[in-house]
Write an enzyme that holds these catalytic residues in place. Structure first.
Site, PDB file in Angstrom:
ATOM      1  N   GLY A 202       0.979   0.426  11.472  1.00  0.00           N
ATOM      2  CA  GLY A 202       1.239  -0.703  10.589  1.00  0.00           C
ATOM      3  C   GLY A 202       2.067  -0.305   9.383  1.00  0.00           C
ATOM      4  N   ASP A 203       1.765   0.856   8.808  1.00  0.00           N
ATOM      5  CA  ASP A 203       2.526   1.326   7.651  1.00  0.00           C
ATOM      6  C   ASP A 203       3.971   1.640   8.026  1.00  0.00           C
ATOM      7  OD1 ASP A 203       0.582   1.544   5.341  1.00  0.00           O
ATOM      8  OD2 ASP A 203      -0.509   2.681   6.848  1.00  0.00           O
ATOM      9  N   ALA A 204       4.163   2.264   9.184  1.00  0.00           N
ATOM     10  CA  ALA A 204       5.524   2.612   9.598  1.00  0.00           C
ATOM     11  C   ALA A 204       6.366   1.357   9.819  1.00  0.00           C
ATOM     12  CB  ALA A 204       5.483   3.460  10.868  1.00  0.00           C
TER      13      ALA A 204
END
Length: 395
Positions: free
Chosen positions: A176-178
């Site tokens: 999700g962060d990427a």
């Protein structure tokens, strides 16, 4: 590189001359800033004097995190306590000369410190303020703390991941962060393009949940039109078959995908089951997906009787898609990755060198580069934020 590129004058890095302040922590914001740094932007990492928590993330050697070295490569580091009025003023001076500011504080935090969008826009009308949060800058959840894991849960990703009878499955890496980081970098560049046209900066509101929901395809549209929810299918797909991972006789694994009828037909002929291609249901992906059991059995039995090199060679011969399931130590030896210099060894003052993936895409005229690993805490504070003479004298 084509002939036109060879004849072109040296242009330098694509984002040379761009100044980016990275005031974010951990993963999504720093990843966005790193992408810009890889292509020549000067990225100034502004950290609290206690340091970004990513400095203590994952495996640590001699007090240095590999995640830090990779996610904050090509950046400079300064330390400021933005809740301190004097440091907030120094930050305002820095922001007054920047092109992009990336931050991921909880909504309202910058405003509380006197660093909100209105203040920054008055100081620097051309500034692109890129704000990365779990839920966005408004709405009933906007003040909740959040990380990529919450987005992976709330986007529907976890619910559709895992084995049919198993629990919902979260990815074991910060997916999700990427994805949010990619969107944040894209948002900043789009806003910069708009500034070229209209002359003004703006605020980019990037919600990790929304970027992941938008990356999961047509699940919401299919539910709205057909009332169908994505099911947990393990490595299988609702849209085509055969598709999955299969064990070879040498106890190694391969991944197979046959998304078109032509490829699927080549696969069933290869494994000795050409009659399957004559079935009416074989004509489209949904029909094959509905008969995935028989396709998986045919494919699995054939693969289980062969060693992985032979499986891959045969799939390549018939022009069908197959790939080995790699462990991390397999990646450096792969001839494709070696030919494209996927991995680079970057000099590091403390560790000698650190191996990491190269820049994520190749530009023919203005390529990116990795110039240094993630910096030590505050290593560039004096260079970039020299204290006034009166302050140095204690006046």
């Amino acid at each position: 590189m084509d002939e036109q590129d060879r004849a072109a004058p040296e242009a330098g890095p694509a984002l040379a001359g761009l100044t980016v302040i990275d005031a974010s922590t951990l993963l999504a914001g720093p990843f966005a800033a790193r992408l810009l740094a890889d292509y020549g932007a000067e990225v100034i990492k502004v950290e609290h004097p206690s340091g970004d928590p990513l400095r203590r993330f994952g495996q640590v050697r001699e007090g240095r995190s590999m995640w830090w070295k990779v996610f904050n490569r090509n950046k400079k580091s300064v330390t400021l306590d933005l809740s301190d009025s004097a440091d907030a003023e120094r930050f305002r001076e820095l922001a007054g000369t920047a092109d992009v500011l990336i931050e991921n504080f909880r909504p309202g935090t910058l405003e509380r410190w006197g660093l909100g969008p209105d203040v920054l826009a008055e100081l620097n009308p051309g500034l692109i303020l890129t704000r990365v949060t779990a839920f966005g800058q408004d709405g009933p959840y906007h003040r909740r703390p959040g990380f990529g894991t919450l987005a992976e849960a709330m986007s529907g990703l976890a619910a559709m991941s895992g084995e049919p009878e198993g629990a919902p499955l979260l990815p074991s890496f910060p997916l999700g962060d990427a994805i949010a980081g990619l969107h944040a970098a894209c948002a900043a560049l789009i806003a910069l393009r708009a500034r070229d046209r209209c002359g003004y900066g703006q605020t980019a509101d990037v919600a990790i949940t929304e970027t992941l929901i938008g990356s999961l395809g047509a699940q919401l549209s299919e539910y709205e039109q057909f009332g169908v929810k994505p099911a947990r299918l393990g490595n299988r797909s609702n849209n085509n078959a055969p598709r999955g991972v299969y064990r070879c006789v040498d106890d190694r694994w391969v991944a197979i995908s046959a998304p078109s009828r032509a490829v699927a037909e080549r696969v069933v002929r290869l494994v000795g089951r050409p009659e399957l291609a004559e079935q009416p249901w074989f004509a489209d992906g949904s029909g094959r997906a509905a008969h995935r059991e028989v396709l998986d059995e045919a494919l699995g039995d054939w693969i289980a009787a062969h060693e992985r090199p032979d499986v891959l060679a045969e799939f390549d011969r018939v022009e069908a898609a197959a790939a080995p399931i790699y462990e991390v130590d397999d990646i450096p030896a792969d001839p494709q990755f070696r030919a494209r210099s996927l991995l680079v060894s970057v000099p590091d003052a403390e560790l000698g060198t650190v191996t990491m993936p190269t820049v994520p895409f190749r530009l023919s005229r203005t390529p990116g580069s990795i110039r240094r690993t993630g910096p030590d805490l505050g290593a560039h504070t004096e260079e970039l934020l020299p204290r006034p003479l009166k302050e140095e004298a204690g006046i």
